[in-house]
Design a protein around this motif. Structure first.
Motif, PDB file in Angstrom:
ATOM      1  N   VAL A  97       0.860  -1.181   0.000  1.00 28.66           N
ATOM      2  CA  VAL A  97       0.000   0.000   0.000  1.00 28.66           C
ATOM      3  C   VAL A  97       0.896   1.230   0.000  1.00 28.66           C
ATOM      4  N   LEU A  98       0.540   2.237  -0.759  1.00 29.29           N
ATOM      5  CA  LEU A  98       1.336   3.465  -0.752  1.00 29.29           C
ATOM      6  C   LEU A  98       0.978   4.275   0.486  1.00 29.29           C
ATOM      7  N   LEU A  99       1.988   4.574   1.262  1.00 28.45           N
ATOM      8  CA  LEU A  99       1.738   5.378   2.451  1.00 28.45           C
ATOM      9  C   LEU A  99       2.153   6.815   2.188  1.00 28.45           C
ATOM     10  N   THR A 100       1.534   7.708   2.913  1.00 23.80           N
ATOM     11  CA  THR A 100       1.939   9.094   2.787  1.00 23.80           C
ATOM     12  C   THR A 100       1.642   9.822   4.095  1.00 23.80           C
ATOM     13  N   GLY A 101       2.077  11.052   4.155  1.00 18.50           N
ATOM     14  CA  GLY A 101       1.816  11.850   5.345  1.00 18.50           C
ATOM     15  C   GLY A 101       1.269  13.205   4.950  1.00 18.50           C
ATOM     16  N   MET A 102       0.787  13.949   5.935  1.00 19.82           N
ATOM     17  CA  MET A 102       0.162  15.271   5.756  1.00 19.82           C
ATOM     18  C   MET A 102      -1.109  15.166   4.923  1.00 19.82           C
ATOM     19  N   GLY A 103      -1.719  16.322   4.613  1.00 20.98           N
ATOM     20  CA  GLY A 103      -3.005  16.317   3.912  1.00 20.98           C
ATOM     21  C   GLY A 103      -2.840  16.125   2.416  1.00 20.98           C
ATOM     22  N   SER A 104      -3.967  15.884   1.763  1.00 17.22           N
ATOM     23  CA  SER A 104      -3.935  15.628   0.322  1.00 17.22           C
ATOM     24  C   SER A 104      -3.374  16.831  -0.422  1.00 17.22           C
ATOM     25  N   ASP A 105      -2.549  16.533  -1.414  1.00 13.05           N
ATOM     26  CA  ASP A 105      -1.976  17.618  -2.213  1.00 13.05           C
ATOM     27  C   ASP A 105      -2.617  17.674  -3.598  1.00 13.05           C
ATOM     28  N   LYS A 106      -3.741  16.980  -3.730  1.00 19.93           N
ATOM     29  CA  LYS A 106      -4.393  16.934  -5.046  1.00 19.93           C
ATOM     30  C   LYS A 106      -5.081  18.265  -5.362  1.00 19.93           C
ATOM     31  N   PRO A 107      -5.144  18.603  -6.643  1.00 21.67           N
ATOM     32  CA  PRO A 107      -5.654  19.939  -7.011  1.00 21.67           C
ATOM     33  C   PRO A 107      -7.171  20.044  -7.053  1.00 21.67           C
ATOM     34  N   HIS A 108      -7.840  19.544  -6.008  1.00 19.00           N
ATOM     35  CA  HIS A 108      -9.284  19.773  -5.948  1.00 19.00           C
ATOM     36  C   HIS A 108      -9.540  21.212  -5.535  1.00 19.00           C
ATOM     37  N   THR A 109     -10.764  21.661  -5.803  1.00 21.28           N
ATOM     38  CA  THR A 109     -11.083  23.052  -5.497  1.00 21.28           C
ATOM     39  C   THR A 109     -10.901  23.338  -4.004  1.00 21.28           C
ATOM     40  N   VAL A 110     -10.168  24.391  -3.736  1.00 22.60           N
ATOM     41  CA  VAL A 110     -10.089  24.878  -2.354  1.00 22.60           C
ATOM     42  C   VAL A 110     -11.106  26.014  -2.269  1.00 22.60           C
ATOM     43  N   ALA A 316     -15.304  14.634   7.330  1.00 22.02           N
ATOM     44  CA  ALA A 316     -16.329  15.161   6.436  1.00 22.02           C
ATOM     45  C   ALA A 316     -16.573  14.148   5.328  1.00 22.02           C
ATOM     46  N   VAL A 317     -17.725  13.503   5.427  1.00 23.75           N
ATOM     47  CA  VAL A 317     -18.077  12.531   4.384  1.00 23.75           C
ATOM     48  C   VAL A 317     -19.402  12.954   3.770  1.00 23.75           C
ATOM     49  N   ILE A 337     -15.398  18.704  12.870  1.00 28.38           N
ATOM     50  CA  ILE A 337     -15.479  18.095  11.539  1.00 28.38           C
ATOM     51  C   ILE A 337     -14.138  18.289  10.841  1.00 28.38           C
ATOM     52  N   ASP A 338     -13.583  17.182  10.395  1.00 29.84           N
ATOM     53  CA  ASP A 338     -12.257  17.233   9.770  1.00 29.84           C
ATOM     54  C   ASP A 338     -12.431  17.013   8.272  1.00 29.84           C
ATOM     55  N   GLY A 339     -11.993  17.981   7.504  1.00 24.23           N
ATOM     56  CA  GLY A 339     -12.223  17.934   6.059  1.00 24.23           C
ATOM     57  C   GLY A 339     -11.257  17.037   5.316  1.00 24.23           C
ATOM     58  N   PHE A 340     -11.583  16.877   4.077  1.00 22.40           N
ATOM     59  CA  PHE A 340     -10.864  16.019   3.153  1.00 22.40           C
ATOM     60  C   PHE A 340      -9.361  16.345   3.057  1.00 22.40           C
ATOM     61  N   ARG A 341      -9.013  17.613   3.232  1.00 23.15           N
ATOM     62  CA  ARG A 341      -7.596  17.962   3.105  1.00 23.15           C
ATOM     63  C   ARG A 341      -6.849  17.928   4.447  1.00 23.15           C
ATOM     64  N   GLY A 342      -7.485  17.368   5.437  1.00 21.00           N
ATOM     65  CA  GLY A 342      -6.863  17.327   6.768  1.00 21.00           C
ATOM     66  C   GLY A 342      -5.581  16.503   6.779  1.00 21.00           C
ATOM     67  N   GLY A 343      -4.703  16.852   7.708  1.00 23.87           N
ATOM     68  CA  GLY A 343      -3.396  16.198   7.759  1.00 23.87           C
ATOM     69  C   GLY A 343      -3.428  14.869   8.490  1.00 23.87           C
ATOM     70  N   ILE A 357     -15.042  14.750   1.763  1.00 22.85           N
ATOM     71  CA  ILE A 357     -15.407  15.957   1.012  1.00 22.85           C
ATOM     72  C   ILE A 357     -14.712  17.173   1.628  1.00 22.85           C
ATOM     73  N   PRO A 358     -14.599  18.241   0.845  1.00 23.81           N
ATOM     74  CA  PRO A 358     -13.922  19.433   1.369  1.00 23.81           C
ATOM     75  C   PRO A 358     -14.665  20.013   2.572  1.00 23.81           C
ATOM     76  N   ILE A 359     -13.914  20.561   3.471  1.00 24.78           N
ATOM     77  CA  ILE A 359     -14.466  21.036   4.731  1.00 24.78           C
ATOM     78  C   ILE A 359     -15.437  22.203   4.535  1.00 24.78           C
ATOM     79  N   GLU A 360     -15.197  23.045   3.519  1.00 22.41           N
ATOM     80  CA  GLU A 360     -16.054  24.218   3.334  1.00 22.41           C
ATOM     81  C   GLU A 360     -17.498  23.773   3.083  1.00 22.41           C
ATOM     82  N   LEU A 361     -17.623  22.765   2.207  1.00 19.80           N
ATOM     83  CA  LEU A 361     -18.954  22.294   1.862  1.00 19.80           C
ATOM     84  C   LEU A 361     -19.575  21.586   3.066  1.00 19.80           C
ATOM     85  N   ALA A 362     -18.773  20.805   3.747  1.00 12.70           N
ATOM     86  CA  ALA A 362     -19.286  20.081   4.907  1.00 12.70           C
ATOM     87  C   ALA A 362     -19.768  21.050   5.977  1.00 12.70           C
TER      88      ALA A 362
END
Ligand code: FAD
Ligand code: SF4
Ligand code: SF4
Lengths: 506, 468, 146
Positions: A97-110, A316-317, A337-343, A357-362
């Motif tokens: 499994v690919l492991l990683t740390g910190m929040g998502s770095d994907k370019p979804h809308t902030v 946030a789901v 509530i912890d959003g999708f980009r949480g660390g 899902i992103p925290i703003e919407l949640a």
């Protein structure tokens, strides 16, 4: 494996005209990327070992080192992006499994970056926070249905009974990061900054270390699925208790601290045998419904004599609004509530980047739902998941949050360079590591100063923005979405956020 | 060198000349203008800002450091640079220095010190810090005609035989070398002074013979290996060393030395001989003073002699050796300074105890720095079963290290080559630290404070700033 | 007087203190020159000891009762009564290493690059703050008035 498909991610540039071979970089790199060649009396670097933490660059006394990203070496392909290719190489090699740390770095809308804040002009005056009182004090807990005030001989008195609550000097708390995922020195920095600034930090699921007990009045303790370090004294000593159901970076996933990291100190803090794996199951095995959750909430309230606010942290789901409603009805005094980009200290990359899902919407959805149901006052909302600046905070408050948790931002203040290698335990900044050689790099007295500096700066900016909008108390902004406008957002996004588009007046 | 004249008393001193009688009245009288005497004077002045202090020296010079005289001999320092206290020291501390005053007797019942020059000094308190005198061994000195003198007699009449304990000695030796273009010089005694003399003469490119009775150089502090390293280096420089030998007879010609015979019968030509077989406390002039002596002045822990207002410090004292627990003569600079300090404090009313000391040396010969501390020459053997001796020897880099541990306490050390952190051992010995935890790391080149027991590290620096 | 306090808990063994000390006592006082050109070079007067994750920097403690001054045969090593700083007068020093023999911290070095002299911390008496303290990235060294 001699065939190496993945090339280095970074280039280590060493200006030989400036390098004095002092070996600071050699000593500072926990990844052994630099090496001193005694024969040539020069320092050599092996870029493939570099993770891009910039520690060497920061400490090099002659600025001889520059760490650069290595330019893309694959043919452009919008479908097969570099990350896919590299991940496949890696997984084909390791089978893991690919492991990683910190929040998502994907370019979804902030969404924060698509929301603009208001200012006062002519029809209402703006306020200068340097001259006028400006209140950003925040309370976390249930609020009464209505406030009754009675008058007696000595003046006015609050008649309504207030439930237990936390009083924050600023609407910012440090989010849950356990001792184990981060170093004790990092925990100390957070705890003592919270203490000196009048806010709270959160133990995470790692228990409360004995050295941190004197910060208990500024501590929110967590009860997570592994129940590490939980006993009556732990609950009673804290300022508040948070039941952790989920985490934004890895909704639905538990945690696993490998046995070799469970040192004597961690074992006594978590109350588990030294060297044993610390496994946090994905669910709490005693919670399968809102009713079960209510039981746990009240069990904790009983244990703490109804003196402490008890909250619940969820990620946030998709169904976050009804879930939050259930949590409030179960008796929680606050919902985190912890959003999708949480660390995170470690998460499977596939989950981190694709679940939630992103925290703003949640946040908007939850605040709206609770208002509709008339229960918004029964619990405070704390949001988390990539709060990057004071403007993110002010937008969050206007969207309906009572306060925000900051995790990644706090770690960045402590030196984190977001290399995302937290899970390796080799954090060169002494943050996400238990290696004594590395943990000493974070002097808590410096850490405390830096965290307090950040809180001070952000609080000040919040006051400036409030004043600019003609508001003199943060309470007046809370949930006041008229102060927000969207930009470059679709109808549906605007409607979920409950805000007008830029250009639309009241 | 600027000589201080006897009349050059510092301004403002209130020493009264009692008419016709040459009696000078002072509060503190110090005999000896060297390590012990001056550190005492300085300390007295710290505690007593006003009372007169008078320092006597039989020499014509203001202060100079005896250990520096070999640097003069080597041509590395000029006489004007041999001082260890700046020339304004006396004025700054309001000390009256009287040069050319050779004390010949002390009348303790009258509080008087009497000098050869006819002066009498009336004191309240007296410090005797007049050091030692060189030992003159019994050697027959024979001239061409067969006329035989004792070495003691010959010292004043035969040219080319010197001792080396004063600046005058060094000046005479250097003058002699220049005047007679000496090429070969011999040194009797391979101890500290002998070796320092050898180092100086090697620097002048002379051929050297060293004659040493013991089978080692620096035998008081060096073991065989250390001495071996030293011997090898000196031999490499073209000099000769005769260990296990002494000089039996000295031969002269035209009233100058021209050769000598070793105990093994071998005859060695030499134009110059330096006698460096040691110094002894120079207590001769104290014979009728009532001060108790026994190969040195006997003092209590306050450096007080058997007479209440008389103190003693430095080479003239039989000192307390903390390592053997016994008292012996330890003629080294740091001990003289420390004892002077203690004596000065006690004389001026601050009760201070002298904790005792131990022997140590630092010499650098032919570019090889060498330090020895305490009981460094001993080895583990039947007599010393309670010893642990750690050694490391890197022959290529000429690095030798030896640490002697007795009952978990370091008691001695030899360091050759890598000496930088020698003082840490001094501290361990001095503070009687339990070193059992350190084990053999104690002898390693990278041994440092970090290996010391944490509580000692802390103790070392209480109030000095290491947070352990 | 002022004293440097050492907090070994937070020394990270980077040795920047040594590097800046060396620069401070160099001829040019410029880091690149000090390390590459200046002749004779200089020695750092602060010394980092390290074993595993344990490390600390140590420099002259400017002892109250300094053994080195009592052992010095030339009068070069002396404590300034006003400032309390123990300084080696390098002109006067003859390089006999008696001071090294008795420094319980082992922080005097042999500088044999030009004239043989004992090289030690002078507390950067001509600076506002000693450079090791100033440049320590982790506040493991602090200067305090005592
Ligand atoms: C050549 C040489 C090299 C040395 N090298 C070292 C070394 O490297 N390290 C080390 O630790 N030690 C060394 N020593 C030993 C060290 O010099 C002595 O231990 C130290 O000088 C003792 O100091 P002191 O004050 O007791 O006596 P001294 O230095 O002997 O001084 C005696 C003083 O008393 C005066 N005096 C003597 N008799 C009378 C009198 N009757 N009347 C008036 N004044 C008198 C003298 O003029 C002199 O001023 C060396 C000695 C010599 C000779
Ligand atoms: S600069 Fe500071 S952290 Fe670095 S080695 Fe020196 S004392 Fe230690
Ligand atoms: S090396 Fe220099 S400072 Fe040290 S004792 Fe010798 S002369 Fe004095």
């Amino acid at each position: 494996m001699p065939l190496k498909l993945n090339q280095s991610e970074f280039v280590v540039e060493r200006d030989l005209n400036k390098c004095i071979s002092c070996e600071v970089c050699v000593r500072q790199c926990s990844n052994d990327a630099h090496e001193y060649d005694a024969d040539d009396k020069t320092v050599l670097s092996e870029a493939s070992k570099c993770v891009g933490c910039h520690r060497c660059e920061s400490l090099c006394p002659t600025e001889a080192i520059t760490i650069r990203k290595k330019a893309a070496e694959f043919k452009d392909n919008s479908n097969w992006q570099q990350a896919h290719i590299k991940n496949i190489y890696k997984q084909a090699e390791t089978g893991g499994v690919l492991l990683t740390g910190m929040g998502s770095d994907k370019p979804h809308t902030v969404y924060w970056d698509h929301i603009l804040f208001n200012a006062a002009q002519v029809t209402n005056p703006s306020i200068d926070p340097l001259r006028e009182p400006m209140e950003i004090k925040t309370f976390i807990g249930a609020k009464p249905e209505k406030l009754e005030i009675e008058k007696n001989d000595s003046g006015f008195k609050l008649k309504s009974k207030l439930g237990p609550h936390l009083e924050l000097s600023t609407p910012i708390l440090f989010s849950a990061m356990s001792y184990g995922s981060i170093s004790l020195n990092a925990c100390k920095s957070l705890a003592s900054a919270a203490y000196s600034f009048g806010t709270f930090y959160n133990t995470g699921e790692g228990g409360m270390h004995k050295d941190l007990q004197h910060f208990a009045k500024n501590t929110i303790v967590q009860v997570a699925s592994g129940r590490f370090g939980v006993n009556r004294q732990y609950l009673r000593s804290a300022a508040a208790v948070e039941i952790k159901i989920g985490q934004g970076a890895k909704p639905g996933i538990g945690g696993h601290l490998p046995g070799e990291k469970v040192t004597a100190d961690i074992s006594s803090t978590r109350m588990i045998p030294e060297g044993s794996d610390a496994i946090s199951p994905a669910p709490h095995h005693d919670i399968y419904s809102i009713e079960d959750l209510a039981q746990l909430i009240y069990a904790i309230k009983e244990a703490t004599d109804y003196l402490k606010p008890v909250g619940v942290k969820v990620s946030a789901v998709h169904n976050i609004a009804p879930i939050a409603s259930g949590i409030v009805r179960a008796g929680a005094d606050f919902v985190a509530i912890d959003g999708f980009r949480g660390g995170t200290g470690a998460a499977p990359q596939a989950i981190r980047d694709n679940v939630g899902i992103p925290i703003e919407l949640a946040l908007a959805a939850v605040d709206t739902r609770l208002r509709e149901e008339g229960i918004r006052h029964k619990a405070a909302i704390i949001i988390a998941g990539s709060i990057r600046s004071s403007s993110d905070i002010i937008k969050a408050i206007a969207l309906g949050a009572d306060a925000v948790y900051i995790g990644t931002a706090a770690l960045i203040a402590l030196g984190c360079h977001l290399c995302q290698k937290c899970y390796t335990g080799k954090c060169n900044w002494g943050i996400a590591t238990q290696d004594p050689y590395l943990t000493k790099r974070l002097n808590p007295s410096i850490g405390t100063k830096r965290l307090s500096g950040l809180l001070r700066a952000w609080s000040h900016e919040i006051k400036e923005m409030l004043g600019g909008a003609g508001i003199n108390a943060i309470e007046s902004l809370r949930g006041n979405r008229e102060h927000l406008r969207g930009i470059n957002l679709s109808e549906i996004e605007l409607s979920i956020l409950g805000i007008k588009h830029a250009g639309q007046a009241w | 060198m600027k000589a201080f004249s006897a009349s050059g008393s510092a301004k403002g001193m209130n020493i009264k000349m009692v008419k016709n009688k040459n009696i000078l009245n002072t509060d503190y009288l110090i005999i000896g203008n060297s390590a012990a005497g001056l550190s005492a004077a300085e300390n007295i002045r710290k505690n007593d800002k006003n009372s007169p202090i008078t320092v006597l020296t039989k020499e014509k010079y203001s202060n100079y450091s005896k250990p520096l005289t070999t640097y003069y001999l080597a041509g590395r320092l000029e006489p004007g640079n041999l001082y260890f206290k700046k020339s304004n020291f006396y004025e700054e501390n309001n000390i009256d220095l009287k040069t050319n005053q050779n004390v010949v007797s002390i009348k303790s019942s009258d509080n008087l010190a009497i000098t050869e020059q006819g002066n009498q000094y009336l004191y309240n308190k007296l410090l005797i810090a007049s050091g030692g005198r060189p030992i003159i061994p019994e050697i027959r000195v024979i001239d061409k005609t067969g006329k035989t003198l004792s070495l003691d007699e010959a010292m004043s009449s035969v040219k080319g035989i010197f001792t080396l304990t004063t600046l005058d000695d060094a000046i005479m030796i250097r003058k002699y070398i220049n005047e007679y273009s000496i090429k070969t010089a011999s040194i009797l005694g391979g101890g500290l002074i002998g070796l320092k003399a050898a180092e100086a003469l090697l620097g002048l490119h002379l051929n050297i013979n060293i004659v040493e009775l013991s089978d080692k150089l620096l035998s008081a502090s060096f073991d065989e290996t250390a001495s071996g390293i030293l011997i090898e280096a000196i031999k490499k420089s073209g000099s000769s060393i005769y260990c296990g030998q002494t000089i039996e007879e000295i031969y002269t010609e035209n009233n100058s030395i021209n050769s000598f015979k070793l105990s093994n019968g071998r005859k060695i030509p030499s134009d110059l001989l330096i006698l460096a077989v040691g110094v002894l406390p120079d207590t001769g002039y104290l014979k009728n003073s009532g001060i108790k002596t026994d190969a040195g002045i006997i003092t209590d822990s306050r450096m007080k002699t058997s007479i209440d207002n008389i103190y003693a410090a430095g080479d003239i004292v039989k000192s307390h050796d903390v390592l053997s627990g016994s008292d012996k003569n330890m003629a080294i600079w740091p001990i003289a300074v420390k004892q002077g300090e203690v004596a000065g404090s006690n004389m001026s009313g601050i009760d201070t105890a002298y904790p005792g000391g131990f022997l140590m040396n630092s010499v650098e010969i032919l570019g090889m720095p060498m330090i020895s501390l305490g009981q460094s020459s001993i080895e583990y053997d039947d007599k010393n079963k309670d010893l642990k001796v750690y050694k490391s020897h890197d022959t290529d880099r000429k690095i030798y290290r030896k640490i002697v541990v007795r009952q978990n306490r370091a008691v001695g050390a030899i360091l050759i080559g890598a000496i930088e952190r020698a003082g840490i051992y001094w501290g361990l010995i001095n503070n009687n630290v339990d070193v059992s935890e350190i084990g053999e790391n104690i002898v390693k080149e990278d041994f440092g404070l970090i290996q010391l027991p944490a509580d000692y590290r802390k103790h070392l620096v209480v109030g000095e700033g290491i947070e352990v | 007087m002022k004293k440097i306090f050492i907090d070994e808990q937070y020394c990270i063994g980077c040795r920047l203190c040594e590097i800046y000390c060396q620069v401070k006592h160099s001829k040019s006082k410029k880091i690149l020159k000090a390390f590459r050109e200046d002749q004779p070079g200089t020695l750092a007067r602060v010394l980092v000891e390290e074993i595993g994750s344990n490390s600390f920097a140590i420099q002259c403690r400017h002892c109250e009762d300094a053994p080195c001054t009592g052992a010095c045969i030339s009068g070069a090593m002396a404590k300034n009564e006003n400032t309390g700083v123990v300084i080696c007068d390098e002109e006067k020093c003859v390089g006999c290493w008696s001071c090294i023999m008795v420094c319980p911290y082992g922080v005097i070095k042999r500088d044999i690059k030009s004239k043989k002299v004992a090289s030690k911390c002078d507390l950067c008496f001509d600076e506002e703050e000693p450079v090791c303290v100033k440049n320590c990235p982790n506040e493991a060294l602090k200067i305090k008035e005592i």
